[in-house]
Design a protein around this motif. Structure first.
Motif, PDB file in Angstrom:
ATOM      1  N   GLN A  14     -36.288   2.224 -10.652  1.00 32.82           N
ATOM      2  CA  GLN A  14     -36.736   3.464 -11.438  1.00 32.82           C
ATOM      3  C   GLN A  14     -36.164   4.899 -10.925  1.00 32.82           C
ATOM      4  N   LEU A  15     -36.498   5.976 -11.419  1.00 31.76           N
ATOM      5  CA  LEU A  15     -36.296   7.154 -11.158  1.00 31.76           C
ATOM      6  C   LEU A  15     -36.073   7.397  -9.520  1.00 31.76           C
ATOM      7  N   VAL A  16     -34.858   7.885  -9.247  1.00 32.82           N
ATOM      8  CA  VAL A  16     -34.669   8.075  -7.961  1.00 32.82           C
ATOM      9  C   VAL A  16     -35.264   9.837  -7.645  1.00 32.82           C
ATOM     10  N   ARG A  17     -36.361   9.918  -6.660  1.00 26.84           N
ATOM     11  CA  ARG A  17     -36.900  11.074  -6.337  1.00 26.84           C
ATOM     12  C   ARG A  17     -36.162  12.001  -5.263  1.00 26.84           C
ATOM     13  N   ASP A  18     -35.491  11.453  -4.192  1.00 23.41           N
ATOM     14  CA  ASP A  18     -35.195  12.438  -3.184  1.00 23.41           C
ATOM     15  C   ASP A  18     -34.102  11.509  -2.494  1.00 23.41           C
ATOM     16  N   LEU A  19     -33.496  12.120  -1.683  1.00 26.06           N
ATOM     17  CA  LEU A  19     -32.141  11.999  -1.049  1.00 26.06           C
ATOM     18  C   LEU A  19     -32.107  12.731   0.548  1.00 26.06           C
ATOM     19  N   ASN A  69     -26.296  12.284  11.957  1.00 23.41           N
ATOM     20  CA  ASN A  69     -25.564  11.812  12.933  1.00 23.41           C
ATOM     21  C   ASN A  69     -24.384  10.905  12.554  1.00 23.41           C
ATOM     22  N   LYS A  70     -24.517  10.184  11.283  1.00 28.91           N
ATOM     23  CA  LYS A  70     -23.588   8.998  11.001  1.00 28.91           C
ATOM     24  C   LYS A  70     -23.288   9.659   9.599  1.00 28.91           C
ATOM     25  N   GLN A  71     -21.829  10.027   9.447  1.00 26.04           N
ATOM     26  CA  GLN A  71     -21.592  10.919   8.243  1.00 26.04           C
ATOM     27  C   GLN A  71     -21.399  10.081   6.924  1.00 26.04           C
ATOM     28  N   TYR A  72     -21.605   8.950   6.988  1.00 23.52           N
ATOM     29  CA  TYR A  72     -21.408   8.206   5.624  1.00 23.52           C
ATOM     30  C   TYR A  72     -22.770   7.691   5.296  1.00 23.52           C
ATOM     31  N   TYR A  73     -23.943   7.832   6.156  1.00 19.49           N
ATOM     32  CA  TYR A  73     -25.148   7.267   5.656  1.00 19.49           C
ATOM     33  C   TYR A  73     -26.090   8.153   5.082  1.00 19.49           C
ATOM     34  N   LEU A  74     -26.733   7.523   3.940  1.00 18.68           N
ATOM     35  CA  LEU A  74     -27.552   8.519   2.959  1.00 18.68           C
ATOM     36  C   LEU A  74     -28.634   7.469   2.876  1.00 18.68           C
ATOM     37  N   ALA A  75     -30.014   8.092   2.893  1.00 17.15           N
ATOM     38  CA  ALA A  75     -31.234   7.619   2.380  1.00 17.15           C
ATOM     39  C   ALA A  75     -31.571   8.108   0.966  1.00 17.15           C
ATOM     40  N   SER A  76     -32.019   7.000   0.161  1.00 16.10           N
ATOM     41  CA  SER A  76     -32.790   7.292  -1.188  1.00 16.10           C
ATOM     42  C   SER A  76     -34.370   6.677  -1.378  1.00 16.10           C
ATOM     43  N   CYS A  77     -34.805   7.522  -2.150  1.00 12.25           N
ATOM     44  CA  CYS A  77     -36.254   6.820  -2.606  1.00 12.25           C
ATOM     45  C   CYS A  77     -36.676   7.203  -3.852  1.00 12.25           C
ATOM     46  N   GLY A  78     -37.538   6.289  -4.298  1.00  8.55           N
ATOM     47  CA  GLY A  78     -37.886   6.431  -5.950  1.00  8.55           C
ATOM     48  C   GLY A  78     -39.217   5.818  -6.539  1.00  8.55           C
ATOM     49  N   ASP A  79     -39.076   5.661  -7.578  1.00  3.78           N
ATOM     50  CA  ASP A  79     -40.285   5.118  -8.212  1.00  3.78           C
ATOM     51  C   ASP A  79     -40.446   3.744  -8.411  1.00  3.78           C
ATOM     52  N   ASP A  80     -39.497   3.041  -7.631  1.00  2.00           N
ATOM     53  CA  ASP A  80     -39.727   1.605  -7.494  1.00  2.00           C
ATOM     54  C   ASP A  80     -40.107   1.226  -6.324  1.00  2.00           C
ATOM     55  N   TRP A 136     -44.964   5.392  -6.019  1.00  5.44           N
ATOM     56  CA  TRP A 136     -43.616   6.135  -5.974  1.00  5.44           C
ATOM     57  C   TRP A 136     -43.497   6.779  -4.732  1.00  5.44           C
ATOM     58  N   VAL A 137     -42.253   6.785  -4.245  1.00  5.17           N
ATOM     59  CA  VAL A 137     -41.992   7.545  -2.992  1.00  5.17           C
ATOM     60  C   VAL A 137     -41.205   8.744  -3.333  1.00  5.17           C
ATOM     61  N   TRP A 138     -41.905   9.905  -2.956  1.00  8.38           N
ATOM     62  CA  TRP A 138     -41.525  11.251  -3.443  1.00  8.38           C
ATOM     63  C   TRP A 138     -40.618  11.557  -2.425  1.00  8.38           C
ATOM     64  N   ASN A 139     -40.437  11.431  -1.179  1.00  5.48           N
ATOM     65  CA  ASN A 139     -39.724  12.119  -0.090  1.00  5.48           C
ATOM     66  C   ASN A 139     -39.162  11.390   0.883  1.00  5.48           C
ATOM     67  N   VAL A 140     -37.898  11.526   1.278  1.00  4.33           N
ATOM     68  CA  VAL A 140     -37.434  10.819   2.503  1.00  4.33           C
ATOM     69  C   VAL A 140     -36.776  11.743   3.474  1.00  4.33           C
ATOM     70  N   ARG A 141     -36.951  11.573   4.859  1.00  3.02           N
ATOM     71  CA  ARG A 141     -36.494  12.547   5.646  1.00  3.02           C
ATOM     72  C   ARG A 141     -36.060  12.049   6.932  1.00  3.02           C
ATOM     73  N   TYR A 142     -34.696  12.215   7.353  1.00  2.94           N
ATOM     74  CA  TYR A 142     -34.164  11.601   8.634  1.00  2.94           C
ATOM     75  C   TYR A 142     -34.748  12.926   9.724  1.00  2.94           C
ATOM     76  N   ASN A 143     -35.083  12.323  10.952  1.00  5.36           N
ATOM     77  CA  ASN A 143     -35.225  13.168  12.041  1.00  5.36           C
ATOM     78  C   ASN A 143     -33.832  13.730  12.576  1.00  5.36           C
ATOM     79  N   HIS A 144     -33.891  15.325  12.765  1.00  7.17           N
ATOM     80  CA  HIS A 144     -32.734  15.733  12.949  1.00  7.17           C
ATOM     81  C   HIS A 144     -32.109  15.447  14.232  1.00  7.17           C
TER      82      HIS A 144
END
Length: 387
Positions: free
Chosen positions: A229-234, A239-250, A274-282
């Motif tokens: 379902q809808l993607v809410r956040d990215l 530290n790892k240049q090709y890695y991306l997190a996503s979250c959404g209404d599923d 629904w997952v509204w937000n995802v954040r990596y620690n800096h």
């Protein structure tokens, strides 16, 4: 005094917009934007005094409408951008503007304001990101390592790259591109990658995640049906240049390697709504924070896909032979991914979670009823990571 107990602050209005003050790396400070239909909206500047475990706040008036999104300049403590609703002729538009806060409020302070100083002050408008031609603004992103002069806004199906000029009092559209195709072509969110010399962003629209090169404004990867379902956040791994997190209404959080987008590297299924937000620690990229409409905030330890998948490396000279062998075996086994903690202080949908830009062990979460909670990474885990 260091205590793992949460600190809670209640706003009198509903709220969904939260950001750390990115350029403030000494004091722990967050900004919250309100959503009230009846009153002037506000930005609450929240200073957390971690020695005394108390919150000090200042309130700025944001008289133009309900705040949907808020972000701060990486270079100038006083500058921020908001996306807000504006009603004109029975039509509601979501607009964006860049603001400056009063000089005396620019940096985090640890003095408790006395009552006389809590008179509400107003934000100074620097410029509008004029979007009459482009549609409704979803979010504004600042170039992460930049001088605060480059921003990207997502408006309906447009990506707009702006140059802020003359001490940010003028925004010039330097390039743009539009999403084409069928279906609901509206961006929901985006993140600017801190890697590749800050030339890439990722966007979410409907169930799709896309990567873009900001120099050519061309698409560089596309993860179709990234979520059911809808993607809410990215968010990008710092530290790892090709890695991306996503979250959404599923109800899922997924981790991607953008060089191979056919499958996620990992999937987390801990939330029940629904997952509204995802954040990596800096600083410690195995620490992942998520917030959901299930009213919970979950802190996960995704160590297997972090930049230190085998935990803390030990210097060979420090070990005897027997220990050496044992240690080598231990190093070969990656640590297990796990949920570290589930935070239940909210009673309403958690629309935002953010790490502090000053203290890597501290984070804030915001639910729609205006409750802001400040929490710390559990001490045992912190020492486990550090030692």
């Amino acid at each position: 005094m260091e205590d793992d107990a949460p600190v809670i602050y209640g706003l009198e209005f509903q709220a969904r917009a939260l950001t750390p003050q990115t350029a403030e790396t000494d004091a722990i400070r967050f900004l919250v934007g309100t959503q009230s239909l009846r009153y002037d909206n506000q930005i609450h500047i929240i200073d957390f005094d971690d020695e005394n475990n108390i919150i000090n706040k200042n309130v700025l008036l944001h008289q133009v409408g309900e705040i949907w999104h808020i972000s701060t300049s990486p270079a100038d403590k006083g500058v921020l951008a908001t996306c807000y609703n504006k009603t004109s002729d029975t039509k509601v538009m979501t607009c964006a503007a860049v603001w400056r806060m009063p000089k005396e409020l620019e940096s985090g302070s640890h003095e408790s304001p006395d009552d006389s100083s809590s008179n509400t002050q107003t934000l100074e408008l620097l410029c509008h990101l004029d979007n009459t031609a482009h549609g409704n603004m979803a979010c504004v992103m600042w170039e992460p390592m930049g001088d605060g002069k480059k921003i990207i806004s997502l408006a309906d199906n447009n990506i707009l790259l702006w140059d802020l000029q003359e001490s940010s009092t003028k925004a010039v559209l330097s390039s743009s591109t539009a999403l084409e195709g069928k279906g609901q072509l509206k961006f929901t969110s985006g993140r600017w990658s801190p890697h590749h010399n800050c030339t890439q962003i990722a966007t979410a629209n409907d169930t799709t995640v896309r990567g873009w090169d900001t120099r050519s404004m061309r698409q560089i990867y596309c993860i179709e049906n990234a979520h059911g379902q809808l993607v809410r956040d990215l968010d990008f791994n710092p530290n790892k240049q090709y890695y991306l997190a996503s979250c959404g209404d599923d109800c899922k959080v997924k981790f991607w390697d953008t060089r191979n987008v056919t499958e996620p590297v990992k999937t987390l299924e801990e939330h029940s709504h629904w997952v509204w937000n995802v954040r990596y620690n800096h600083s410690h990229d195995q620490l992942i924070l998520t917030g959901s409409s299930d009213s919970r905030v979950i802190l996960s330890n995704m160590v297997s896909i972090s930049s230190e998948p085998f935990g803390h490396m030990v210097d060979d000279d420090e070990l005897s032979d027997q220990e050496d062998q044992h240690q080598e075996e231990k190093i070969k086994e990656p640590l297990q991914d796990s949920v570290i903690a589930t935070y239940e202080e909210h009673e309403d949908s958690v629309y935002a979670v953010e790490w502090s830009s000053a203290d890597p062990w501290l984070f804030a979460s915001l639910s729609y009823d205006g409750r802001l909670v400040i929490n710390r990474v559990p001490r045992a885990l912190k020492y486990h990571i550090l030692l």
